[in-house]
Design a protein around this motif. Structure first.
Motif, PDB file in Angstrom:
ATOM      1  N   UNK A  30       0.868  -1.173   0.000  1.00 40.25           N
ATOM      2  CA  UNK A  30       0.000   0.000   0.000  1.00 40.25           C
ATOM      3  C   UNK A  30       0.902   1.219   0.000  1.00 40.25           C
ATOM      4  N   UNK A  31       0.654   2.132  -0.932  1.00 38.98           N
ATOM      5  CA  UNK A  31       1.483   3.336  -1.028  1.00 38.98           C
ATOM      6  C   UNK A  31       0.618   4.557  -0.755  1.00 38.98           C
ATOM      7  N   UNK A  32       0.989   5.332   0.241  1.00 40.07           N
ATOM      8  CA  UNK A  32       0.328   6.598   0.537  1.00 40.07           C
ATOM      9  C   UNK A  32       1.240   7.704   0.019  1.00 40.07           C
ATOM     10  N   UNK A  33       0.803   8.369  -1.029  1.00 36.48           N
ATOM     11  CA  UNK A  33       1.626   9.409  -1.646  1.00 36.48           C
ATOM     12  C   UNK A  33       1.866  10.553  -0.680  1.00 36.48           C
ATOM     13  N   UNK A  70      10.746   0.733  12.222  1.00 32.94           N
ATOM     14  CA  UNK A  70      10.332  -0.288  13.179  1.00 32.94           C
ATOM     15  C   UNK A  70      10.931   0.107  14.533  1.00 32.94           C
ATOM     16  N   UNK A  71      10.097   0.518  15.476  1.00 29.92           N
ATOM     17  CA  UNK A  71      10.633   0.858  16.800  1.00 29.92           C
ATOM     18  C   UNK A  71      11.218  -0.385  17.463  1.00 29.92           C
ATOM     19  N   UNK A  88       3.318  -7.225  10.559  1.00 29.19           N
ATOM     20  CA  UNK A  88       2.831  -7.834   9.318  1.00 29.19           C
ATOM     21  C   UNK A  88       3.007  -6.907   8.106  1.00 29.19           C
ATOM     22  N   UNK A  89       2.640  -5.632   8.248  1.00 25.93           N
ATOM     23  CA  UNK A  89       2.861  -4.627   7.207  1.00 25.93           C
ATOM     24  C   UNK A  89       3.927  -3.658   7.710  1.00 25.93           C
ATOM     25  N   UNK A  90       5.074  -3.677   7.053  1.00 25.58           N
ATOM     26  CA  UNK A  90       6.210  -2.855   7.458  1.00 25.58           C
ATOM     27  C   UNK A  90       6.051  -1.445   6.905  1.00 25.58           C
ATOM     28  N   UNK A  91       6.301  -0.435   7.723  1.00 24.90           N
ATOM     29  CA  UNK A  91       6.282   0.957   7.271  1.00 24.90           C
ATOM     30  C   UNK A  91       7.654   1.295   6.709  1.00 24.90           C
ATOM     31  N   UNK A  92       7.655   1.761   5.479  1.00 25.31           N
ATOM     32  CA  UNK A  92       8.884   2.088   4.774  1.00 25.31           C
ATOM     33  C   UNK A  92       8.715   3.497   4.224  1.00 25.31           C
ATOM     34  N   UNK A  93       9.492   4.459   4.733  1.00 18.47           N
ATOM     35  CA  UNK A  93       9.355   5.855   4.347  1.00 18.47           C
ATOM     36  C   UNK A  93      10.359   6.181   3.254  1.00 18.47           C
ATOM     37  N   UNK A  97       6.569   9.160  -0.217  1.00 15.25           N
ATOM     38  CA  UNK A  97       5.504   8.861   0.734  1.00 15.25           C
ATOM     39  C   UNK A  97       5.826   7.686   1.625  1.00 15.25           C
ATOM     40  N   UNK A  98       4.770   7.055   2.121  1.00 16.19           N
ATOM     41  CA  UNK A  98       4.914   5.910   3.015  1.00 16.19           C
ATOM     42  C   UNK A  98       4.432   4.670   2.274  1.00 16.19           C
TER      43      UNK A  98
END
Length: 110
Positions: A30-33, A70-71, A88-93, A97-98
């Motif tokens: 999932x990409x949030x612009x 990832x804290x 499960x879903x990794x946040x990658x900045x 975007x994210x």
């Protein structure tokens, strides 16, 4: 994305779909612009300057460059630790975007 629910409601501009439900096991990415005003980009953009930029290769061969968020405690600050402890879903900045990447669909991180 990281809660216990298996299915998520999905809004579509295609009225013929009704209100479909998505199985999270089949969501790859999932990409949030960054231009999207509806999410708190700043929440993820606060990144420690010491955090190294890395490349994430997805199962389809596409690549993302940015920072894996990832804290983790200080003793688990290596990239391998963050990759193994990510939800499960990794946040990658990245600059655009994210990206929330479903961990089983990430092929490599370096």
């Amino acid at each position: 994305l990281n809660d216990e629910r298996e299915f998520l409601p999905f809004c579509s501009s295609d009225a013929t779909l009704g209100q479909p439900l998505l199985n999270k096991d089949h969501i790859l990415h999932v990409h949030l612009c960054r231009t999207n005003e509806k999410y708190a980009y700043e929440e993820f953009h606060v990144v420690d300057d010491d955090m190294e930029t890395c490349t994430l290769v997805l199962g389809d061969g596409s690549r993302l460059m940015g920072r894996l968020i990832v804290p983790t405690p200080a003793e688990a600050s290596r990239l391998v630790d963050k990759s193994n402890l990510a939800p499960r879903f990794m946040a990658f900045v990245s600059d655009d975007g994210i990206h929330f990447v479903h961990r089983p669909h990430s092929a490599r991180v370096y």
